[in-house]
Write an enzyme that holds these catalytic residues in place. Structure first.
Site, PDB file in Angstrom:
ATOM      1  N   GLY A  67       0.840  -1.199   0.000  1.00 40.22           N
ATOM      2  CA  GLY A  67       0.000   0.000   0.000  1.00 40.22           C
ATOM      3  C   GLY A  67       0.870   1.242   0.000  1.00 40.22           C
ATOM      4  N   ILE A  68       0.253   2.330   0.371  1.00 43.61           N
ATOM      5  CA  ILE A  68       0.953   3.605   0.282  1.00 43.61           C
ATOM      6  C   ILE A  68       1.407   4.068   1.658  1.00 43.61           C
ATOM      7  CG2 ILE A  68      -1.240   4.840   0.484  1.00 43.61           C
ATOM      8  CD1 ILE A  68      -0.143   6.932  -1.248  1.00 43.61           C
ATOM      9  N   GLY A  69       2.485   4.822   1.719  1.00 44.43           N
ATOM     10  CA  GLY A  69       2.857   5.469   2.973  1.00 44.43           C
ATOM     11  C   GLY A  69       4.167   4.995   3.547  1.00 44.43           C
ATOM     12  N   ALA A  70       4.405   5.417   4.779  1.00 42.21           N
ATOM     13  CA  ALA A  70       5.697   5.196   5.410  1.00 42.21           C
ATOM     14  C   ALA A  70       5.956   3.716   5.682  1.00 42.21           C
ATOM     15  CB  ALA A  70       5.751   5.987   6.722  1.00 42.21           C
ATOM     16  N   ILE A  71       4.927   2.962   6.057  1.00 46.53           N
ATOM     17  CA  ILE A  71       5.179   1.564   6.432  1.00 46.53           C
ATOM     18  C   ILE A  71       5.607   0.723   5.223  1.00 46.53           C
ATOM     19  CG2 ILE A  71       4.088  -0.546   7.347  1.00 46.53           C
ATOM     20  CD1 ILE A  71       2.789   1.375   9.449  1.00 46.53           C
ATOM     21  N   GLU A  79      -1.905  -2.991  -6.558  1.00 45.59           N
ATOM     22  CA  GLU A  79      -2.780  -1.955  -7.126  1.00 45.59           C
ATOM     23  C   GLU A  79      -1.981  -0.690  -7.387  1.00 45.59           C
ATOM     24  OE1 GLU A  79      -5.667  -1.754  -3.968  1.00 45.59           O
ATOM     25  OE2 GLU A  79      -5.004   0.240  -3.394  1.00 45.59           O
ATOM     26  N   GLY A 100      -7.955  -1.230  -1.863  1.00 44.71           N
ATOM     27  CA  GLY A 100      -7.805  -2.629  -2.287  1.00 44.71           C
ATOM     28  C   GLY A 100      -7.435  -3.554  -1.153  1.00 44.71           C
TER      29      GLY A 100
HETATM   30  N1  COA Z   1      -7.703   6.405  16.834  1.00 44.78           N
HETATM   31  C1  COA Z   1      -7.587   7.730  16.662  1.00 44.78           C
HETATM   32  N2  COA Z   1      -6.755   8.296  15.772  1.00 44.78           N
HETATM   33  C2  COA Z   1      -6.005   7.476  15.046  1.00 44.78           C
HETATM   34  C3  COA Z   1      -6.063   6.070  15.163  1.00 44.78           C
HETATM   35  C4  COA Z   1      -6.965   5.548  16.116  1.00 44.78           C
HETATM   36  N3  COA Z   1      -7.073   4.242  16.287  1.00 44.78           N
HETATM   37  N4  COA Z   1      -5.205   5.520  14.301  1.00 44.78           N
HETATM   38  C5  COA Z   1      -4.616   6.521  13.635  1.00 44.78           C
HETATM   39  N5  COA Z   1      -5.086   7.690  14.096  1.00 44.78           N
HETATM   40  C6  COA Z   1      -4.689   9.026  13.644  1.00 44.78           C
HETATM   41  C7  COA Z   1      -3.173   9.184  13.624  1.00 44.78           C
HETATM   42  O1  COA Z   1      -2.663   9.609  14.882  1.00 44.78           O
HETATM   43  C8  COA Z   1      -3.015  10.229  12.552  1.00 44.78           C
HETATM   44  O2  COA Z   1      -3.368  11.502  13.075  1.00 44.78           O
HETATM   45  P1  COA Z   1      -2.288  12.679  13.171  1.00 44.78           P
HETATM   46  O3  COA Z   1      -1.853  12.863  11.743  1.00 44.78           O
HETATM   47  O4  COA Z   1      -3.074  13.781  13.741  1.00 44.78           O
HETATM   48  O5  COA Z   1      -1.215  12.108  14.066  1.00 44.78           O
HETATM   49  C9  COA Z   1      -4.094   9.883  11.547  1.00 44.78           C
HETATM   50  O6  COA Z   1      -5.084   9.170  12.282  1.00 44.78           O
HETATM   51  C10 COA Z   1      -3.609   8.996  10.403  1.00 44.78           C
HETATM   52  O7  COA Z   1      -3.004   7.853  10.938  1.00 44.78           O
HETATM   53  P2  COA Z   1      -1.751   7.148  10.260  1.00 44.78           P
HETATM   54  O8  COA Z   1      -1.426   5.940  11.060  1.00 44.78           O
HETATM   55  O9  COA Z   1      -0.662   8.155  10.012  1.00 44.78           O
HETATM   56  O10 COA Z   1      -2.396   6.773   8.869  1.00 44.78           O
HETATM   57  P3  COA Z   1      -1.701   6.377   7.515  1.00 44.78           P
HETATM   58  O11 COA Z   1      -1.473   7.577   6.701  1.00 44.78           O
HETATM   59  O12 COA Z   1      -0.559   5.445   7.739  1.00 44.78           O
HETATM   60  O13 COA Z   1      -2.915   5.581   6.844  1.00 44.78           O
HETATM   61  C11 COA Z   1      -4.795   4.124   6.863  1.00 44.78           C
HETATM   62  C12 COA Z   1      -3.444   4.447   7.471  1.00 44.78           C
HETATM   63  C13 COA Z   1      -5.291   2.853   7.504  1.00 44.78           C
HETATM   64  C14 COA Z   1      -5.792   5.245   7.092  1.00 44.78           C
HETATM   65  C15 COA Z   1      -4.596   3.910   5.329  1.00 44.78           C
HETATM   66  O14 COA Z   1      -3.625   2.927   5.117  1.00 44.78           O
HETATM   67  C16 COA Z   1      -5.884   3.496   4.655  1.00 44.78           C
HETATM   68  O15 COA Z   1      -6.712   4.329   4.363  1.00 44.78           O
HETATM   69  N6  COA Z   1      -6.068   2.182   4.413  1.00 44.78           N
HETATM   70  C17 COA Z   1      -7.300   1.615   3.893  1.00 44.78           C
HETATM   71  C18 COA Z   1      -7.216   1.211   2.467  1.00 44.78           C
HETATM   72  C19 COA Z   1      -6.115   0.285   2.113  1.00 44.78           C
HETATM   73  O16 COA Z   1      -5.499  -0.393   2.915  1.00 44.78           O
HETATM   74  N7  COA Z   1      -5.868   0.249   0.821  1.00 44.78           N
HETATM   75  C20 COA Z   1      -4.849  -0.560   0.236  1.00 44.78           C
HETATM   76  C21 COA Z   1      -3.628   0.227  -0.107  1.00 44.78           C
HETATM   77  S1  COA Z   1      -3.935   1.714  -1.036  1.00 44.78           S
END
Ligand code: COA
Length: 432
Positions: A214-218, A237, A335
């Site tokens: 997926g996308i992002g730091a992880i 994807e 996805g």
């Molecule tokens: N409760 C409250 N806030 C939460 C939280 C929780 N359980 N988990 C995360 N947050 C907050 C974080 O602190 C962060 O806020 P901040 O920027 O104010 O610190 C914000 O929500 C985003 O969290 P982060 O962990 O940085 O998100 P991310 O950018 O790594 O994205 C998903 C994670 C899950 C949102 C993202 O991967 C996603 O939308 N996935 C669903 C779709 C998918 O997996 N598609 C396939 C690949 S494209």
């Protein structure tokens, strides 16, 4: 008419082109960095010409000015995914969200969500009259095929990608020539916690595996721990710069894939300009539509498929929320489930959901007894496989509810383990 004449006969200015959009139309905007930003901004500039235009989009990477409060009489957002510029439109009630698996979106365009207008970006036509959708084939090509009217921004800066992502100029109704930088996604900053998560995920990846990231730091952190691996493949994807770097190092060569050997199969991509230059005319990349790339049965035809995605919360049974915080829709399904199910079809496949054990500067545990009231279950407890945090790996598939809870508590942040252990004792009537 020859191809040049056909092409020229369709050229309009941005102002003229958006006049083809009518009040009440359903308009699909191309996905992510495939968005024709100039044309979309022109449409918003002409907002007074429209009432109740429905805007359909997945990841928004343009300005999303149609989602602003002052546009509510003119545009209504119907999102498959929310981003920073569109979240408020749904929170504040002037937009809505449609849950859908990514691979099923094209089917909606042919059935319950017929499209009036598709706004897409393409590269200039080749000598045979074919334009490439460049960075976004995904739902963008199927949307153009299903729409009554296709308005294409021809942008010389859009890379010409190979695979299936092409449209012939005969199938475009209106052409707007406008060159602009394809939106870039800077490389994310990776924290120590994310590096640890990446290291833990990499332990589950073997030589010869085919990956979806997926996308992002992880995902980027995972890639950093794969530099010593061999013969990795990509069926994903999306890809970003990190995948390009591993390809250039020879770690990714797709030689062990069962499907499309030697090629990275991708539905969309976003990253820096370097990535856009890398994919231009590059036979190593095969861009395909999302109905194909994300179809779990197609995904599962690759042996040793490993998917890595992220999440916001997981409860002690392994139900995962990746898209909402209570009733607030945060992002979308994307996805995630397509690949979790695809990896389950794959011989030797694994699916990983990886995230930091806490959020909000360590004040909230992401591993919780119950999902926040109102949250959606993105990945069901029956589909979930591996959960990874900076504290370790919990393999949940095939495990009892009690064992799942044990494994999840063991990878929770130590500051929250006591509370979770109390919940464990209440639920299972025994000590942890
Ligand atoms: N409760 C409250 N806030 C939460 C939280 C929780 N359980 N988990 C995360 N947050 C907050 C974080 O602190 C962060 O806020 P901040 O920027 O104010 O610190 C914000 O929500 C985003 O969290 P982060 O962990 O940085 O998100 P991310 O950018 O790594 O994205 C998903 C994670 C899950 C949102 C993202 O991967 C996603 O939308 N996935 C669903 C779709 C998918 O997996 N598609 C396939 C690949 S494209």
């Amino acid at each position: 008419m020859d191809l040049k004449q056909i092409y020229n006969s369709k050229i309009k200015s941005g102002d003229e082109a958006v006049k083809f959009i009518k009040s009440g139309n359903r308009v699909v905007i191309a996905h992510a960095v495939g968005e024709p930003v100039y044309v979309v901004d022109k449409m918003v500039e002409h907002h007074k010409d429209y009432k109740d235009v429905e805007i359909v989009q997945l990841v928004p990477m343009g300005h999303s000015l149609y989602a602003k409060e002052e546009m509510k009489e003119h545009f209504r957002l119907n999102a498959f995914f929310l981003g920073g510029n569109t979240r408020n439109a749904v929170y504040e009630g002037r937009g809505d969200f449609t849950p859908c698996f990514f691979y099923q979106i094209p089917q909606l365009f042919r059935t319950s969500l017929p499209i009036d207008v598709a706004l897409v970006t393409v590269s200039p036509p080749d000598e045979n009259g074919f334009c490439s959708f460049g960075t976004s084939c995904d739902y963008t090509k199927p949307a153009a095929e299903a729409a009554k009217l296709v308005i294409a921004q021809v942008n010389k800066k859009m890379p010409r990608t190979l695979g299936d992502g092409f449209i012939h100029i005969n199938d475009i109704d209106v052409i707007v020539e406008h060159d602009e930088q394809v939106p870039e996604l800077p490389n994310p900053k990776i924290t120590d916690v994310e590096m640890k998560i990446g290291e833990n995920c990499a332990k589950l990846i073997n030589d010869g595996d085919t990956l979806q990231l997926g996308i992002g730091a992880i995902p980027d952190a995972v890639l950093k721990f794969l530099t010593h691996k061999k013969d990795l493949g990509i069926h994903s994807e999306m890809i970003s710069d990190g995948v390009m770097e591993l390809y250039e190092m020879g770690v990714i060569n797709c030689k062990k894939k069962n499907l499309h050997k030697g090629k990275m199969v991708v539905a969309f991509l976003m990253g820096t300009q370097k990535l856009y230059e890398f994919v231009h005319d590059n036979p190593a990349i095969s861009m395909m539509d999302i109905e194909y790339v994300n179809n779990p049965i197609v995904i599962g035809q690759n042996d040793n498929m490993v998917s890595v995605n992220s999440a916001l919360q997981v409860d002690l049974m392994g139900q995962v929320c990746a898209e909402a915080m209570g009733l607030k829709q945060f992002s979308g399904i994307g996805g995630q489930v397509d690949f979790i199910r695809g990896a389950a079809f794959s011989k030797g496949g694994k699916s990983i959901l990886a995230f930091p054990s806490t959020a909000k500067k360590g004040t909230i545990s992401k591993i919780v007894p119950f999902l926040t009231e109102g949250s959606a279950v993105t990945t069901s407890r029956t589909d979930v496989d591996y959960i990874v945090t900076e504290h370790g790996i919990a393999h949940l598939k095939g495990q009892t509810l009690k064992e799942r809870a044990r494994r999840l508590i063991n990878i929770a942040d130590p500051n929250f383990r006591d509370e979770l252990i109390i919940e464990f004792a209440k639920r299972f009537k025994e000590n942890f």
